[in-house]
Design a protein around this motif. Sequence first.
Motif, short mmCIF file in Angstrom:
data_model
loop_
_atom_site.label_atom_id
_atom_site.label_comp_id
_atom_site.label_asym_id
_atom_site.label_seq_id
_atom_site.Cartn_x
_atom_site.Cartn_y
_atom_site.Cartn_z
N LYS A 7 24.99 35.12 55.30
CA LYS A 7 25.00 34.12 54.24
C LYS A 7 24.11 32.94 54.61
N ARG A 68 32.78 38.93 57.74
CA ARG A 68 33.09 37.86 56.78
C ARG A 68 31.91 36.89 56.61
N LEU A 120 28.83 39.42 44.54
CA LEU A 120 29.85 38.87 45.42
C LEU A 120 29.62 39.37 46.84
N ASP A 124 34.33 38.10 49.55
CA ASP A 124 34.57 37.09 48.52
C ASP A 124 35.73 37.50 47.63
N ALA A 194 30.67 43.64 44.29
CA ALA A 194 30.51 43.35 45.71
C ALA A 194 30.05 44.61 46.43
N GLN A 330 38.69 42.35 49.32
CA GLN A 330 38.70 41.29 48.31
C GLN A 330 40.10 41.06 47.75
#
Length: 335
Positions: A7, A68, A120, A124, A194, A330
């Motif tokens: 991310k 994660r 996603l 998430d 996702a 999720q």
Amino acid sequence: MKLASLKSGRDGVLVVVSKDLTRYCAAGNIAPTMQAALDNWDECAPRLEALYTDVEHQAVPCGRFHEREAASPLPRAYQWADGSAYINHVELVRKARNSEVPDSFYHDPLMYQGGSDGFLAPRDPIPLGDPAWGCDMEGEIACITDDVPLGTTPEDAAGHIKLLMLVNDVSLRGLIPGELAKGFGFFQSKPASAFSPVAVTPDELGDAWKDSLIHHPLMVDYNGQPFGRAQAAQDATFNLAQLVAHAAKTRNLGAGTVIGSGTVSNKGADGSPGKPVSEGGAGYSCIAEIRMIETIASGEAKTPFMRAGDTVAVDMHDEHGHSIFGRIEQEVVAA
């Protein structure tokens, strides 16, 4: 090799991940993002493979890979199209809508254009505005292509599949009938999907990658319990190469195009719709299927669609029981 996007901003940063998913090495000196690597795949792939070898031999500095911290491998994509390779799923879901399956579906793949401007991350939450919308998971396989020319054949399309990953394609079942009745397809009923923490090259699967299908069970858990263990290569009317060729029939596909398999779905050993995992069956990769089977058996669906607090996980293990792509986990939350 195994690649991921950590991310960072809208497009993440490209990293090479170890086979056991424990370590990573930044690949910014080769390509800053996954999309940049795909745009120049012929040049970047050999260098990424060399880095993957170095990661495996611990010949380069590595960080600890935490799933994660990963975005979907492509946090956003120029194109996301989802097919329906498993006609058993189509048959069951169509029965739930009192709709027949056209004969053409058995030789001409069903496909819709999904929203790709933001996916996603694999950990998430799934935002849900109204439980009446009928929130459902859909466990799937997906591939990412390089540039695919218009009119590519299924045979040639196989060579354009550069990466594979898992998907939770979220569907809002309560909104689908009304949208389809308009004659213009899905939109509001298909929110963000996702993808698995890691995308892998087909060769990484060894003998489990055959005929453009993955020969492993797709593992779907719902609220911590086994829900689906469908074999991803079984009962597939179409393979991923056929779906890519279908998408490219009238258009070029740009590098980074994501094509989904549709919900992985198996018939029972006797040709029946199949049994739950708890009864020794392969189970289901979405709730809509078990609801249809419940309706057939008792006249009404008993399993509710997902609500806030419910959890879903999608994973796939190799022959040694190790996760191949990492795990999508999720929780549904009230939006």
